[in-house]
Design an enzyme around this catalytic site. Structure first.
Site, PDB file in Angstrom:
ATOM      1  N   LYS A  27       0.957  -1.109   0.025  1.00  0.00           N
ATOM      2  CA  LYS A  27      -0.033   0.066  -0.008  1.00  0.00           C
ATOM      3  C   LYS A  27       0.851   1.338  -0.109  1.00  0.00           C
ATOM      4  CE  LYS A  27      -2.800   0.594   3.557  1.00  0.00           C
ATOM      5  NZ  LYS A  27      -2.944   1.861   4.452  1.00  0.00           N
ATOM      6  N   GLY A 100      -5.021   7.545   5.393  1.00  0.00           N
ATOM      7  CA  GLY A 100      -4.222   8.560   6.107  1.00  0.00           C
ATOM      8  C   GLY A 100      -3.111   9.032   5.215  1.00  0.00           C
ATOM      9  N   ARG A 128      -8.500  12.242  12.247  1.00  0.00           N
ATOM     10  CA  ARG A 128      -7.236  12.009  12.494  1.00  0.00           C
ATOM     11  C   ARG A 128      -6.135  13.039  12.517  1.00  0.00           C
ATOM     12  NH1 ARG A 128      -5.246   6.860   9.113  1.00  0.00           N
ATOM     13  NH2 ARG A 128      -3.419   7.160  10.437  1.00  0.00           N
ATOM     14  N   SER A 172       7.737   9.304  11.945  1.00  0.00           N
ATOM     15  CA  SER A 172       6.327   8.982  11.036  1.00  0.00           C
ATOM     16  C   SER A 172       6.923   9.128   9.774  1.00  0.00           C
ATOM     17  CB  SER A 172       5.317  10.290  11.313  1.00  0.00           C
ATOM     18  OG  SER A 172       4.437  10.332  10.358  1.00  0.00           O
ATOM     19  N   GLN A 174       5.009   9.373   7.201  1.00  0.00           N
ATOM     20  CA  GLN A 174       4.155  10.063   6.469  1.00  0.00           C
ATOM     21  C   GLN A 174       4.309  11.599   6.440  1.00  0.00           C
ATOM     22  OE1 GLN A 174       0.331   9.361   8.082  1.00  0.00           O
ATOM     23  NE2 GLN A 174       0.213   7.268   6.803  1.00  0.00           N
ATOM     24  N   ASP A 323       2.305  -0.964  11.953  1.00  0.00           N
ATOM     25  CA  ASP A 323       1.157  -1.526  11.414  1.00  0.00           C
ATOM     26  C   ASP A 323       0.825  -3.009  11.623  1.00  0.00           C
ATOM     27  OD1 ASP A 323       0.601   0.850  10.374  1.00  0.00           O
ATOM     28  OD2 ASP A 323       1.280   0.464   8.197  1.00  0.00           O
ATOM     29  N   ARG A 354      -6.196   1.981  18.373  1.00  0.00           N
ATOM     30  CA  ARG A 354      -5.914   0.652  17.982  1.00  0.00           C
ATOM     31  C   ARG A 354      -5.579  -0.129  19.440  1.00  0.00           C
ATOM     32  NH1 ARG A 354      -2.888   0.208  11.914  1.00  0.00           N
ATOM     33  NH2 ARG A 354      -4.798   0.422  10.955  1.00  0.00           N
ATOM     34  N   ARG A 396      -7.077  -3.550   9.906  1.00  0.00           N
ATOM     35  CA  ARG A 396      -6.125  -4.276  10.407  1.00  0.00           C
ATOM     36  C   ARG A 396      -6.458  -4.912  11.796  1.00  0.00           C
ATOM     37  NH1 ARG A 396      -2.128  -3.257   6.909  1.00  0.00           N
ATOM     38  NH2 ARG A 396      -1.446  -1.242   6.434  1.00  0.00           N
TER      39      ARG A 396
END
Ligand code: S3P
Length: 441
Positions: A27, A100, A128, A172, A174, A323, A354, A396
């Site tokens: 992904k 995200g 988020r 991070s 991202q 993840d 999570r 997930r």
């Protein structure tokens, strides 16, 4: 047959797994290939693309920005690049669904454009945090509004961004990637220091598109103003999707289970280290030649059943397994003794909280545990209870608890599972082939 996505699963208790599988494409890499392809000069060819909802949302957003994207086959994509300055405004807000990664990386793509854009998503994405990207982008000169730190994100394009020297407060990928993407069109150098290594797919792929990315220890630097050249991107199978079957095999492989063509970038494979620390029997068969020629190292991974022991997770491995922690917690729940994970507060701001979602699921399974602000303490047990587990709409969480059924003594029903299609279309078939008794409801 209905085409509507399933809303729930019932997974039969016990059983064994075996076989050889290839899970869908990565992904993270698929998102990046689309975005870099769009910003490049020329035609980018992507093979092994993940045709999951998240990456399709990125593709649709880029199309709305004027990029022509063809899919001659489900997993083959051609992106007709428009160059760094060639995107066009979209009349409508860009809807990034559950993704995200798409929203945060697109903030970096859009900040230096000469038009405005608005980013929205589904109920989970709208909750988020986005300031972690908006704030450093503003330091580069960007004009970005969030709604109390969350989407909608309104980007007032600013073509004259400037590079910054910045230390990321969290590890991070991202945030790092958004800043590197904005840095491509900024004046001067963008120099980022990571508190701990995070996945480096953006750095690798930028190099494949002809950009010089300098890295020394945890400091990454790129000079703005260089143009990207279209590339051929072969996307490996997603380690994060493989993870569910790695744990399934460690718990219940009748014969060794093999996952083929899996991306084993060391910034992603913390779960392998964790399972090995627990005593798992894992063999890695690197694909010859792939480490040198390709963007990303690839291997076949073979796992046999072995008794697992509880461990204290080294905090340095947390970002490298971020993840995979939901399914790791299931392995911990089936291990002998106690497992402790700290330093995983980031799990609270993923597609769901999570840590809370796993804790509720463990309670249903009868697994003794303590929910900590930044982790979980889990007391393993031989066999789980059955019951109904709410996945909180998190792909997930749903898949992790499907694997837990292998050690349950009664069926496990998992609700709100439609979002599994965001990252792992076909999970249900793959799980059934492996040996799980999974029925869609
Ligand atoms: C991702 C980075 C990670 C990860 C996410 C994908 C990426 O997020 O959890 O699923 O593709 O860059 P953070 O950067 O928030 O850690």
């Amino acid at each position: 047959m209905s085409l509507a996505p399933p809303r729930a699963w019932r997974v039969a208790p016990g059983g064994t797994v075996s076989g050889t599988f290839t899970v869908p494409g990565d992904k993270s890499i698929s998102h990046r290939a689309l975005m870099l392809g769009a910003l490049a000069e020329g035609e980018t060819h992507i093979s092994g693309f993940l045709a999951g909802e998240d990456c399709l949302a990125t593709a649709r957003a880029l199309e709305a920005l004027g990029v022509r994207i063809e899919r001659p086959a489900a997993t083959d994509v051609r992106v007709h690049g428009r160059g760094r300055r060639g995107l066009a405004p979209s009349a409508a807000p860009l809807d990034l669904g559950n993704a995200g990664t798409a929203m945060r990386l697109m903030m970096g793509v859009l900040a230096p454009q000469d038009f405005d854009a608005t980013l929205i998503g589904d109920a989970s994405l709208m909750r988020r945090p986005m300031e972690r990207v908006a704030e450093p982008l503003r330091r580069m000169g960007a004009h970005i509004d969030t709604q109390a730190g969350r989407p909608p994100v309104v980007i007032h394009g600013t073509p004259q961004l400037h590079g910054i020297t910045y230390t990321l407060p969290v590890a991070s990928a991202q945030v790092k990637s958004a800043l590197l993407l904005a840095g491509l069109s900024a004046r001067g150098a963008t120099q980022l220091t990571e508190p701990a290594p995070s996945r480096d797919h953006t750095e690798r792929m930028l190099r494949a598109f002809g950009i010089r990315v300098h890295q020394e220890a945890r400091v990454i630097t790129l000079e703005g103003g260089e143009d990207l050249r279209a590339a051929k991107v072969g996307v490996p199978a997603d380690f994060s999707s493989a993870a569910f079957f790695l744990v399934a095999a460690a718990l219940a492989a009748e014969r060794p289970l093999t996952l083929t063509n899996v991306g084993i970038n060391p910034t992603r494979t913390g779960l392998l280290e964790l399972l090995k620390l627990m005593g798992a029997d894992i063999r890695i068969h690197p694909r010859p030649g792939t480490t040198r020629r390709d963007l990303e190292p690839i291997a076949d991974i073979e796992v046999s059943r072995a008794p697992l022991q509880g461990i204290t997770v080294p905090e340095a491995l947390v970002p490298l397994a971020i993840d995979e922690l939901p399914v790791f917690f299931v392995a911990a729940a089936a291990a002998q003794g106690e497992t402790l994970v700290r330093g995983a507060g980031e799990l609270r701001v993923k597609e769901s909280d999570r840590l809370a979602a796993v804790a509720s699921g463990l309670a249903v399974l009868g697994v003794e545990h303590e929910l900590l602000p930044d982790g979980l303490r889990i007391q393993g047990r031989r066999e789980f209870c059955g019951g109904v587990i709410d996945s909180m709409g998190d792909h997930r969480i749903a898949m992790a608890f499907a694997i837990a059924a292998l050690r349950a003594r009664a069926p496990i029903e998992i609700t709100d599972v439609a979002n599994v299609a965001t990252s792992f279309p076909g999970f249900e078939d793959c799980a059934r082939q492996a040996g799980l008794g999974l029925a869609t409801l």
